[in-house]
Design an enzyme around this catalytic site. Structure first.
Site, PDB file in Angstrom:
ATOM      1  N   GLU A   1     -17.413 -17.903 -24.740  1.00 32.92           N
ATOM      2  CA  GLU A   1     -16.206 -17.425 -25.441  1.00 32.92           C
ATOM      3  C   GLU A   1     -16.553 -17.000 -26.858  1.00 32.92           C
ATOM      4  O   GLU A   1     -17.239 -17.734 -27.577  1.00 32.92           O
ATOM      5  CB  GLU A   1     -15.158 -18.545 -25.446  1.00 32.92           C
ATOM      6  N   HIS A   2     -16.090 -15.811 -27.231  1.00 36.37           N
ATOM      7  CA  HIS A   2     -16.353 -15.204 -28.544  1.00 36.37           C
ATOM      8  C   HIS A   2     -17.831 -14.844 -28.711  1.00 36.37           C
ATOM      9  O   HIS A   2     -18.283 -14.565 -29.821  1.00 36.37           O
ATOM     10  CB  HIS A   2     -15.892 -16.116 -29.696  1.00 36.37           C
ATOM     11  N   THR A   3     -18.584 -14.873 -27.635  1.00 35.93           N
ATOM     12  CA  THR A   3     -20.011 -14.518 -27.718  1.00 35.93           C
ATOM     13  C   THR A   3     -20.227 -13.013 -27.544  1.00 35.93           C
ATOM     14  O   THR A   3     -21.275 -12.506 -27.922  1.00 35.93           O
ATOM     15  CB  THR A   3     -20.816 -15.256 -26.635  1.00 35.93           C
TER      16      THR A   3
ATOM     17  N   LEU B   1      -5.777 -13.320 -20.399  1.00 30.37           N
ATOM     18  CA  LEU B   1      -6.319 -12.827 -19.119  1.00 30.37           C
ATOM     19  C   LEU B   1      -6.542 -11.313 -19.182  1.00 30.37           C
ATOM     20  O   LEU B   1      -6.758 -10.668 -18.174  1.00 30.37           O
ATOM     21  CB  LEU B   1      -5.395 -13.205 -17.955  1.00 30.37           C
ATOM     22  N   SER B   2      -6.432 -10.801 -20.390  1.00 28.50           N
ATOM     23  CA  SER B   2      -6.795  -9.409 -20.676  1.00 28.50           C
ATOM     24  C   SER B   2      -5.928  -8.345 -20.011  1.00 28.50           C
ATOM     25  O   SER B   2      -6.426  -7.453 -19.320  1.00 28.50           O
ATOM     26  CB  SER B   2      -8.265  -9.175 -20.334  1.00 28.50           C
TER      27      SER B   2
ATOM     28  N   SER C   1      -4.615  -6.229 -21.851  1.00 24.81           N
ATOM     29  CA  SER C   1      -4.902  -5.030 -22.664  1.00 24.81           C
ATOM     30  C   SER C   1      -6.048  -4.220 -22.070  1.00 24.81           C
ATOM     31  O   SER C   1      -5.935  -3.000 -21.916  1.00 24.81           O
ATOM     32  CB  SER C   1      -5.185  -5.408 -24.125  1.00 24.81           C
TER      33      SER C   1
ATOM     34  N   ASP D   1     -14.050  -7.724 -21.865  1.00 24.63           N
ATOM     35  CA  ASP D   1     -12.836  -7.503 -21.075  1.00 24.63           C
ATOM     36  C   ASP D   1     -12.872  -6.177 -20.321  1.00 24.63           C
ATOM     37  O   ASP D   1     -12.534  -6.095 -19.146  1.00 24.63           O
ATOM     38  CB  ASP D   1     -11.595  -7.536 -21.980  1.00 24.63           C
TER      39      ASP D   1
ATOM     40  N   TYR E   1      -8.920 -13.709 -35.330  1.00 26.90           N
ATOM     41  CA  TYR E   1      -9.966 -13.021 -34.568  1.00 26.90           C
ATOM     42  C   TYR E   1     -10.814 -12.159 -35.503  1.00 26.90           C
ATOM     43  O   TYR E   1     -12.046 -12.216 -35.500  1.00 26.90           O
ATOM     44  CB  TYR E   1      -9.329 -12.157 -33.480  1.00 26.90           C
TER      45      TYR E   1
END
Ligand code: ADP
Ligand code: MG
Length: 382
Positions: free
Chosen positions: A36-38, A128-129, A131, A173, A222
């Site tokens: 996550e966030h990687t 869950l994306s 976008s 994503d 973010y």
């Protein structure tokens, strides 16, 4: 043709009676298992494409315009295609659509005057994306029969989100929405943009649980995290010029970073390692180790990266105390949205009941549950 495609065509014809539907395209949402966030640190991620997706039906439009209707938003927008090269963001949902159209024009794929009808089954702001599934399905619909390299497609959709919707997100994503595979997770190398198919052991079920909250802080935080990671990499680079991003850093180098960015870097370095360890544990069918890595990832996001929230922490605490749960962690950007949970098959009904009760008692909110079935990536469906 499946039921979803039929429904979209009917809805398209009702909304645009003078336009003949030329096709329907589908792009899935995703749940990230670990990493996550990687992605914007050019590291590793392990997402799964979901069977929940965004659908776009397209037909030709008169008057040189791009007309867009979102059923979810019950709202519409219209732009002359000639105005796309100089269009400015309007700070609402339509930026994700306009952003894709603008990027297509920039990339040398002119946008034909079109009507788009959009409907998504991916919850908004749930991590869950929705976008990326919107961006990718719109890009495919506007491309029509023109082919674009699939990596270029993911990069284009990402640029739409970065440059038009104003979110400095990584590639995960959009990439998983394009490349997802049935019954598998993908270990994506966010630097080389290559992936490895990871078959998960038979004895697990994946269930996402939605907190049903999205704290305002999310977008700002973010951007802050992206900047803090850049500062951390910069501090290491002064001594070790080969460290182009935190992907290249190791724990020994943490002492070169001061203050908060050190904490952020520790999350990224350990999280990249957890992706590798999770894939190895999965290959040997070690469900307990997979679960422990989920929880370690959550702790790191909670304390070092500080992107969790009370509701997510509560869901993780509650889940890990339920028999048959191997592990639980927040998934997506954080500050609300979903947790992802690894369960022993057959325990999902009991899990959902216990989780809903606890969450209701604590927050007076009804959480939502999404059984996650790894599904295929974006494609034309009609
Ligand atoms: P997530 O991607 O985790 O769902 P984001 O905040 O990144 O959360 O994106 C959610 C936003 O994307 C929505 O608030 C909306 O503006 C836009 N969006 C997603 N799907 C649709 C859709 N079907 N129609 C219109 N806008 C959508
Ligand atoms: Mg998003």
């Amino acid at each position: 043709m499946d039921g979803a495609a039929r429904g979209l065509i009917d809805a398209f014809q009702e909304r645009f009676p003078d336009s003949a539907c030329a096709g329907v395209w589908r792009a899935p949402g995703r749940v990230n298992l670990i990493g996550e966030h990687t992605d914007y640190n050019l590291g590793f991620v392990l997402p799964v494409a979901l069977d929940m997706a965004c659908y776009v039906a397209r037909g030709p439009a008169a008057g040189g315009r791009l007309n867009v209707h979102s059923r979810n938003m019950n709202d519409a927008r219209s732009w002359p295609v000639s105005a796309l090269p100089t269009l400015q963001p309007s700070k609402d949902w339509s930026d994700y659509v306009a952003g894709v159209a603008v990027q297509l024009v920039k990339a040398g794929y002119p946008v034909e005057p079109s009507n788009l009808f959009i409907h998504s089954a991916v919850p908004f702001g749930g991590g869950l994306s929705s976008s990326a599934s919107l961006e990718v399905s719109v890009a495919l619909a506007l491309l029509g029969d023109r082919v674009m390299d699939r990596v270029e497609l993911a990069k284009l959709a990402r640029r739409a989100e970065n440059e038009f919707a104003g979110m400095p997100c990584g590639i995960m994503d959009q990439y998983i929405s394009v490349f997802g595979q049935e019954d598998s997770a993908l270990k994506i190398d966010c630097r080389s943009l290559e992936f490895e198919v990871v078959r998960l052991p038979a004895g697990i079920e994946i269930v996402a649980v939605n907190t049903m909250v999205k704290h305002e802080l999310g977008g700002t935080a973010y951007r802050e995290r992206v900047a803090e990671c850049a500062a951390a990499a910069e501090a290491i680079r002064r001594r070790h010029p080969e460290v182009a991003s935190l992907r290249d850093a190791n724990l020994d180098q943490l002492e070169l970073i001061d203050g908060v960015p050190r904490q952020r870097a520790r999350h990224i370095i350990t999280e990249n390692r957890r992706v590798e360890d999770f894939v190895a544990a999965s290959a040997r069918g070690d469900l307990a180790a997979m679960g422990a890595l989920f929880v370690a990832s959550h702790r790191s996001l909670q304390h070092d990266y500080e992107v969790s929230c009370e509701e997510l922490d509560f869901l993780v605490e509650t889940a890990t105390a339920i028999p048959g749960v191997y592990g639980s962690r927040m998934t997506g950007g954080g500050f609300g949205g979903c947790t992802v949970n690894l369960l022993e098959p057959g325990t999902s009904a009991r899990f959902q009941e216990a989780m809903a009760k606890a969450y209701r008692d604590r927050f007076a909110i009804e959480p939502r549950f999404y059984p996650c079935k790894p599904s295929h990536g974006a494609r034309r469906i009609a």
